[in-house]
Design a protein around this motif. Structure first.
Motif, PDB file in Angstrom:
ATOM      1  N   VAL A  33      40.694  24.472  65.119  1.00  0.00           N
ATOM      2  CA  VAL A  33      39.928  25.191  64.095  1.00  0.00           C
ATOM      3  C   VAL A  33      39.790  26.677  64.403  1.00  0.00           C
ATOM      4  O   VAL A  33      39.154  27.413  63.630  1.00  0.00           O
ATOM      5  CB  VAL A  33      38.515  24.575  63.943  1.00  0.00           C
ATOM      6  CG1 VAL A  33      38.611  23.137  63.465  1.00  0.00           C
ATOM      7  CG2 VAL A  33      37.738  24.650  65.254  1.00  0.00           C
ATOM      8  N   LEU A  34      40.372  27.147  65.499  1.00  0.00           N
ATOM      9  CA  LEU A  34      40.129  28.505  65.975  1.00  0.00           C
ATOM     10  C   LEU A  34      40.324  29.592  64.916  1.00  0.00           C
ATOM     11  O   LEU A  34      39.461  30.452  64.748  1.00  0.00           O
ATOM     12  CB  LEU A  34      41.020  28.783  67.196  1.00  0.00           C
ATOM     13  CG  LEU A  34      40.919  30.187  67.796  1.00  0.00           C
ATOM     14  CD1 LEU A  34      39.502  30.477  68.256  1.00  0.00           C
ATOM     15  CD2 LEU A  34      41.892  30.337  68.960  1.00  0.00           C
ATOM     16  N   PRO A  35      41.450  29.604  64.168  1.00  0.00           N
ATOM     17  CA  PRO A  35      41.659  30.743  63.255  1.00  0.00           C
ATOM     18  C   PRO A  35      41.077  30.577  61.860  1.00  0.00           C
ATOM     19  O   PRO A  35      41.263  31.446  61.021  1.00  0.00           O
ATOM     20  CB  PRO A  35      43.203  30.816  63.152  1.00  0.00           C
ATOM     21  CG  PRO A  35      43.743  29.584  63.796  1.00  0.00           C
ATOM     22  CD  PRO A  35      42.614  28.721  64.187  1.00  0.00           C
ATOM     23  N   MET A 151      46.398  24.722  76.046  1.00  0.00           N
ATOM     24  CA  MET A 151      45.935  23.676  75.141  1.00  0.00           C
ATOM     25  C   MET A 151      45.349  24.255  73.856  1.00  0.00           C
ATOM     26  O   MET A 151      45.491  23.663  72.782  1.00  0.00           O
ATOM     27  CB  MET A 151      44.904  22.791  75.850  1.00  0.00           C
ATOM     28  CG  MET A 151      45.471  22.016  77.019  1.00  0.00           C
ATOM     29  SD  MET A 151      46.903  21.001  76.577  1.00  0.00           S
ATOM     30  CE  MET A 151      46.137  19.809  75.469  1.00  0.00           C
ATOM     31  N   THR A 152      44.705  25.420  73.950  1.00  0.00           N
ATOM     32  CA  THR A 152      44.217  26.067  72.727  1.00  0.00           C
ATOM     33  C   THR A 152      45.389  26.463  71.838  1.00  0.00           C
ATOM     34  O   THR A 152      45.349  26.285  70.617  1.00  0.00           O
ATOM     35  CB  THR A 152      43.366  27.304  73.070  1.00  0.00           C
ATOM     36  OG1 THR A 152      42.233  26.905  73.843  1.00  0.00           O
ATOM     37  CG2 THR A 152      42.891  27.993  71.801  1.00  0.00           C
ATOM     38  N   GLY A 153      46.456  26.994  72.458  1.00  0.00           N
ATOM     39  CA  GLY A 153      47.651  27.352  71.684  1.00  0.00           C
ATOM     40  C   GLY A 153      48.261  26.153  70.987  1.00  0.00           C
ATOM     41  O   GLY A 153      48.638  26.227  69.805  1.00  0.00           O
ATOM     42  N   LEU A 154      48.342  25.024  71.697  1.00  0.00           N
ATOM     43  CA  LEU A 154      48.880  23.803  71.073  1.00  0.00           C
ATOM     44  C   LEU A 154      47.966  23.337  69.938  1.00  0.00           C
ATOM     45  O   LEU A 154      48.446  22.879  68.891  1.00  0.00           O
ATOM     46  CB  LEU A 154      49.014  22.693  72.126  1.00  0.00           C
ATOM     47  CG  LEU A 154      50.106  22.882  73.172  1.00  0.00           C
ATOM     48  CD1 LEU A 154      50.052  21.756  74.208  1.00  0.00           C
ATOM     49  CD2 LEU A 154      51.490  22.910  72.510  1.00  0.00           C
ATOM     50  N   GLY A 155      46.660  23.468  70.151  1.00  0.00           N
ATOM     51  CA  GLY A 155      45.726  23.086  69.095  1.00  0.00           C
ATOM     52  C   GLY A 155      45.872  23.943  67.855  1.00  0.00           C
ATOM     53  O   GLY A 155      45.804  23.442  66.724  1.00  0.00           O
ATOM     54  N   VAL A 156      46.083  25.249  68.052  1.00  0.00           N
ATOM     55  CA  VAL A 156      46.294  26.144  66.908  1.00  0.00           C
ATOM     56  C   VAL A 156      47.528  25.735  66.125  1.00  0.00           C
ATOM     57  O   VAL A 156      47.516  25.698  64.876  1.00  0.00           O
ATOM     58  CB  VAL A 156      46.413  27.607  67.382  1.00  0.00           C
ATOM     59  CG1 VAL A 156      46.907  28.501  66.247  1.00  0.00           C
ATOM     60  CG2 VAL A 156      45.079  28.109  67.905  1.00  0.00           C
ATOM     61  N   LEU A 157      48.615  25.402  66.836  1.00  0.00           N
ATOM     62  CA  LEU A 157      49.837  24.967  66.157  1.00  0.00           C
ATOM     63  C   LEU A 157      49.600  23.676  65.373  1.00  0.00           C
ATOM     64  O   LEU A 157      50.000  23.555  64.217  1.00  0.00           O
ATOM     65  CB  LEU A 157      50.956  24.764  67.173  1.00  0.00           C
ATOM     66  CG  LEU A 157      51.496  26.022  67.863  1.00  0.00           C
ATOM     67  CD1 LEU A 157      52.522  25.643  68.924  1.00  0.00           C
ATOM     68  CD2 LEU A 157      52.113  26.974  66.836  1.00  0.00           C
ATOM     69  N   GLY A 159      46.704  22.442  64.333  1.00  0.00           N
ATOM     70  CA  GLY A 159      45.777  22.693  63.233  1.00  0.00           C
ATOM     71  C   GLY A 159      46.455  23.384  62.062  1.00  0.00           C
ATOM     72  O   GLY A 159      46.179  23.076  60.896  1.00  0.00           O
ATOM     73  N   GLY A 160      47.356  24.313  62.360  1.00  0.00           N
ATOM     74  CA  GLY A 160      48.080  24.998  61.294  1.00  0.00           C
ATOM     75  C   GLY A 160      48.948  24.041  60.493  1.00  0.00           C
ATOM     76  O   GLY A 160      49.022  24.144  59.255  1.00  0.00           O
ATOM     77  N   LEU A 161      49.594  23.109  61.187  1.00  0.00           N
ATOM     78  CA  LEU A 161      50.440  22.127  60.490  1.00  0.00           C
ATOM     79  C   LEU A 161      49.607  21.233  59.580  1.00  0.00           C
ATOM     80  O   LEU A 161      49.974  20.962  58.431  1.00  0.00           O
ATOM     81  CB  LEU A 161      51.208  21.284  61.505  1.00  0.00           C
ATOM     82  CG  LEU A 161      52.323  22.000  62.282  1.00  0.00           C
ATOM     83  CD1 LEU A 161      52.894  21.081  63.347  1.00  0.00           C
ATOM     84  CD2 LEU A 161      53.424  22.458  61.320  1.00  0.00           C
ATOM     85  N   VAL A 162      48.467  20.757  60.091  1.00  0.00           N
ATOM     86  CA  VAL A 162      47.609  19.878  59.287  1.00  0.00           C
ATOM     87  C   VAL A 162      47.041  20.639  58.093  1.00  0.00           C
ATOM     88  O   VAL A 162      47.033  20.135  56.969  1.00  0.00           O
ATOM     89  CB  VAL A 162      46.468  19.316  60.152  1.00  0.00           C
ATOM     90  CG1 VAL A 162      45.451  18.575  59.284  1.00  0.00           C
ATOM     91  CG2 VAL A 162      47.021  18.387  61.225  1.00  0.00           C
ATOM     92  N   ARG A 173      41.392  18.258  54.414  1.00  0.00           N
ATOM     93  CA  ARG A 173      42.160  18.540  55.643  1.00  0.00           C
ATOM     94  C   ARG A 173      41.356  19.406  56.605  1.00  0.00           C
ATOM     95  O   ARG A 173      41.308  19.137  57.807  1.00  0.00           O
ATOM     96  CB  ARG A 173      43.476  19.220  55.284  1.00  0.00           C
ATOM     97  CG  ARG A 173      44.461  18.315  54.569  1.00  0.00           C
ATOM     98  CD  ARG A 173      45.870  18.894  54.593  1.00  0.00           C
ATOM     99  NE  ARG A 173      45.964  20.170  53.886  1.00  0.00           N
ATOM    100  CZ  ARG A 173      46.252  20.299  52.601  1.00  0.00           C
ATOM    101  NH1 ARG A 173      46.435  19.214  51.861  1.00  0.00           N
ATOM    102  NH2 ARG A 173      46.344  21.490  52.034  1.00  0.00           N
ATOM    103  N   PHE A 174      40.716  20.441  56.083  1.00  0.00           N
ATOM    104  CA  PHE A 174      39.928  21.303  56.965  1.00  0.00           C
ATOM    105  C   PHE A 174      38.718  20.556  57.518  1.00  0.00           C
ATOM    106  O   PHE A 174      38.360  20.727  58.692  1.00  0.00           O
ATOM    107  CB  PHE A 174      39.484  22.559  56.212  1.00  0.00           C
ATOM    108  CG  PHE A 174      40.523  23.635  56.176  1.00  0.00           C
ATOM    109  CD1 PHE A 174      40.612  24.568  57.188  1.00  0.00           C
ATOM    110  CD2 PHE A 174      41.433  23.711  55.124  1.00  0.00           C
ATOM    111  CE1 PHE A 174      41.565  25.565  57.164  1.00  0.00           C
ATOM    112  CE2 PHE A 174      42.401  24.704  55.085  1.00  0.00           C
ATOM    113  CZ  PHE A 174      42.469  25.636  56.105  1.00  0.00           C
ATOM    114  N   ALA A 175      38.080  19.740  56.690  1.00  0.00           N
ATOM    115  CA  ALA A 175      36.943  18.955  57.173  1.00  0.00           C
ATOM    116  C   ALA A 175      37.380  18.017  58.301  1.00  0.00           C
ATOM    117  O   ALA A 175      36.663  17.845  59.297  1.00  0.00           O
ATOM    118  CB  ALA A 175      36.332  18.159  56.020  1.00  0.00           C
ATOM    119  N   ALA A 176      38.564  17.420  58.161  1.00  0.00           N
ATOM    120  CA  ALA A 176      39.074  16.529  59.202  1.00  0.00           C
ATOM    121  C   ALA A 176      39.293  17.278  60.515  1.00  0.00           C
ATOM    122  O   ALA A 176      39.041  16.748  61.602  1.00  0.00           O
ATOM    123  CB  ALA A 176      40.374  15.884  58.731  1.00  0.00           C
TER     124      ALA A 176
END
Length: 478
Positions: A33-35, A151-157, A159-162, A173-176
Motif C-alpha cells: 500500500v506504500l504509494p 521486501m518493501t520493493g517486492l510489496g510495491v510491485l 500491490g501495483g499489479l493487484v 482491490r485497494f480495500a483488499a
C-alpha cells in the motif's frame, strides 16, 4: 569472514533470525500500500482533495507523539507485551483504511495507524539491540535494512499489479490491499507473542547489563537529550533523513523536472537505482562495515552525499541522456550513503544508550527520521520556486558537507568501544519477562572491557531502514 554475504545470517541467534523473518513479511505488507494512499482516497474513494492531505498530516503528527509514548512504555514493560500491542494497533489502523469512505473514517484510520506505526520501528530496533554480541547487533541492523528495502520493493510491485489488473472493482482491490497489510501486522504480533518467550530462554543473553540500583530509577526524555553525544547524533540523523529520504521523492524530482532536464522515464530509472543499490550495498558491504570506525562511515557518507547533490545540481543544468546519466550517478551515491549510515547510527545510538533508556532512545531515533522525512518536502516546496530550485540543491550540498564534518569531529569524541566495537564483546545478562535482567552462568569469567563506559556521560560516552514499515510520508526507519 563469511564465505558469501548471506552466510552471516547463520551467525545470528534464533531470536534475531525470528525478528528478521517476521519483519520481512511485515515489510512486504507495507509495500503493498506504500504509494497508494493519496490515489486511493482522492481518486478511488472520490473524497475531497483536502482529505488525503489532512489524513497524511494527521498520520505524521500522530506518529511523532505516538513514538515518544511507545518509547516510554518500552522502558517500563516487557518487550513481548509492547511489540504485540504495537502490531495490533498498527494492523487495526491500516485495516480501517479499507473502509475509508468518508473524512471521519479516513482521519480515524490516520490516528490509529499513526499511533501504531510510530512504535513498530522502535520496538524492532529494541529487539535487535538485545543481541548477544556487538557484532551481531551491528549486522542485525544492517540485515534489517536490506530486508526492509527488498521486501518493501517486492510489496510495491505486487500491490501495483493487484491495483492495476486484479479482480473486482477499484475500491475492492485497494480495500483488499489494506486488509492484507493489516493481516501482516496481526500475524507479526501473534508471532512475537508466541515466539519471544521461548526464543529468549533458548538464546540466553538478550539485553545489555543494567547497572545495579538504576533499573527502576525514573528517567525521561530530558535526561536522554541531556547526553550531548546522543543529542548531537539525533540532530545529525535528522539532517541525514532530510538530505536523503526527505528529498528523494520531493526536492530531487522537483528540481530535475522543473526545467525539463529529466523526463518521467528517467525519473523512474533513478528510483529503481535507489532501491537496487540500497539493497546491494547492504548485502555486499554490511559485514565489512562492521570493521570500520562508525565516525569514518558517517564522514564518508557526508562526502558521498556532497558529491551526489553536486551531480544532481549539474544534471539539472543539462538535458536528455546526459542529464539522466548524471542524475542516476548522483542517486547511486545517495543510495550507497543511505544504506551505510542509517544502520551504523542506529547501532551507535543503541550502544550509547543505557538499558533503562533504550526504549526512549529508539523512539527518538524514529522521531528524528520522521522529522527529516517530513521536513524535506516542506523545504522543497518552499525553495523550489526560487531560481529554478538552485538554492535548494546548493543548501543540500552544504548540509551534506556538514554531516561529513560531524563524522570527522566524532572521531575524537567517541570512545573506541563505541566507535569500533569489539566483535567478540558479549553481554552477560538476560532479560526476564518482567523487563529486569538476571545473570547468565557462562561457566567462565568474562573478560572485562576496560574501555567501555558503564553509562553515557556528556561528550565522552559510549550507543536503520529502516526496522518497521514505511507508509505514506511516515518513515519507520530502517
Amino acid at each position: 569472514m563469511s564465505a558469501h554475504p548471506f552466510a552471516v545470517v547463520r551467525e545470528f541467534s534464533p531470536r534475531t533470525r525470528a525478528v528478521l523473518a517476521v519483519n520481512a513479511v511485515n515489510s512486504f505488507g507495507g509495500g503493498l500500500v506504500l504509494p497508494f494512499l493519496w490515489i486511493y482516497l482522492g481518486e478511488v474513494r472520490g473524497l475531497a482533495a483536502w482529505i488525503p492531505a489532512a489524513t497524511l498530516a494527521v498520520q505524521a503528527t500522530t506518529a511523532v507523539f505516538g513514538g515518544l509514548a511507545w518509547g516510554a512504555v518500552l522502558d517500563r514493560l516487557a518487550p513481548r507485551s509492547v511489540v504485540t500491542l504495537v502490531m495490533c494497533v498498527a494492523g487495526a489502523g491500516t485495516g480501517l483504511y479499507a473502509f475509508a469512505t468518508s473524512a471521519p473514517t479516513a482521519l480515524t484510520a490516520a490516528v490509529v495507524y499513526g499511533l501504531g506505526i510510530s512504535g513498530v520501528g522502535t520496538v524492532l530496533r529494541f529487539l535487535y539491540a538485545g543481541a548477544a554480541t556487538a557484532r551481531e547487533r551491528g549486522l542485525a541492523f544492517s540485515a534489517d535494512y536490506a530486508v526492509f528495502n527488498a521486501m518493501t520493493g517486492l510489496g510495491v510491485l505486487a500491490g501495483g499489479l493487484v491495483a492495476a489488473s486484479g479482480p473486482g472493482s477499484d475500491a475492492a482491490r485497494f480495500a483488499a490491499l489494506y486488509l492484507a497489510d493489516g493481516c501482516t501486522f496481526l500475524a507479526a504480533g501473534a508471532a512475537f507473542f508466541l515466539l519471544l518467550p521461548r526464543l529468549d530462554r533458548a538464546t540466553g543473553p538478550s539485553g545489555t547489563p543494567v547497572e545495579a540500583g538504576t533499573a527502576r530509577r525514573p528517567v525521561g526524555y530530558r535526561e536522554v537529550l541531556g547526553q550531548r553525544t546522543i543529542a548531537v547524533l539525533l540532530a545529525t540523523l535528522t539532517l541525514c533523513s532530510l538530505v536523503s529520504y526527505g528529498q528523494l521523492r520531493s526536492g530531487l524530482p522537483g528540481y530535475l523536472t522543473a526545467g525539463g532536464a529529466v523526463g518521467p522515464e528517467g525519473l523512474s530509472g533513478t528510483f529503481a537505482v535507489n532501491i537496487v543499490v540500497a539493497v546491494l550495498t547492504q548485502v555486499l558491504l554490511g559485514e565489512r562495515i562492521q570493521r570500520i570506525r562508525r565516525s569514518t562511515v558517517l564522514a564518508t557518507t557526508g562526502a558521498l552525499w556532497t558529491a551526489a547533490w553536486a551531480l544532481v545540481l549539474v544534471a539539472g543544468q543539462q538535458h536528455g541522456i546526459a542529464a539522466t546519466v548524471t542524475a542516476m550517478a548522483g542517486v547511486l551515491l545517495l543510495s550507497v550513503g543511505e544504506a551505510l549510515v542509517f544502520p551504523v547510527i542506529t547501532g551507535l545510538l543503541n550502544d550509547l544508550a543505557e538499558e533503562r533508556t533504550r526504549g526512549r532512545v529508539n523512539a527518538m531515533l524514529s522521531v528524528a527520521v520522521s522529522t527529516g522525512s517530513v521536513a524535506g518536502p516542506l523545504l522543497a516546496g518552499a525553495t523550489l520556486p526560487l531560481a529554478d530550485g538552485l538554492p535548494l540543491v546548493v543548501s543540500l550540498v552544504a548540509v551534506s558537507a556538514a554531516v561529513a564534518l560531524v563524522g570527522t569531529v566524532f572521531r575524537g569524541v567517541l570512545p573506541s568501544a563505541a566507535d569500533l566495537p569489539d566483535p567478540a564483546d558479549t553481554d552477560t545478562d538476560t532479560d526476564t519477562e518482567d523487563g529486569t535482567s538476571e545473570p547468565v552462568d557462562t561457566g567462565a569469567a568474562a573478560p572485562v572491557d576496560t574501555q567501555a563506559p558503564t553509562a553515557p556521560v556528556v561528550a565522552d560516552t559510549a550507543s536503520v531502514p529502516p526496522g518497521g514499515k514505511a507508509s505514506a510520508p511516515v518513515t519507520a526507519a530502517p
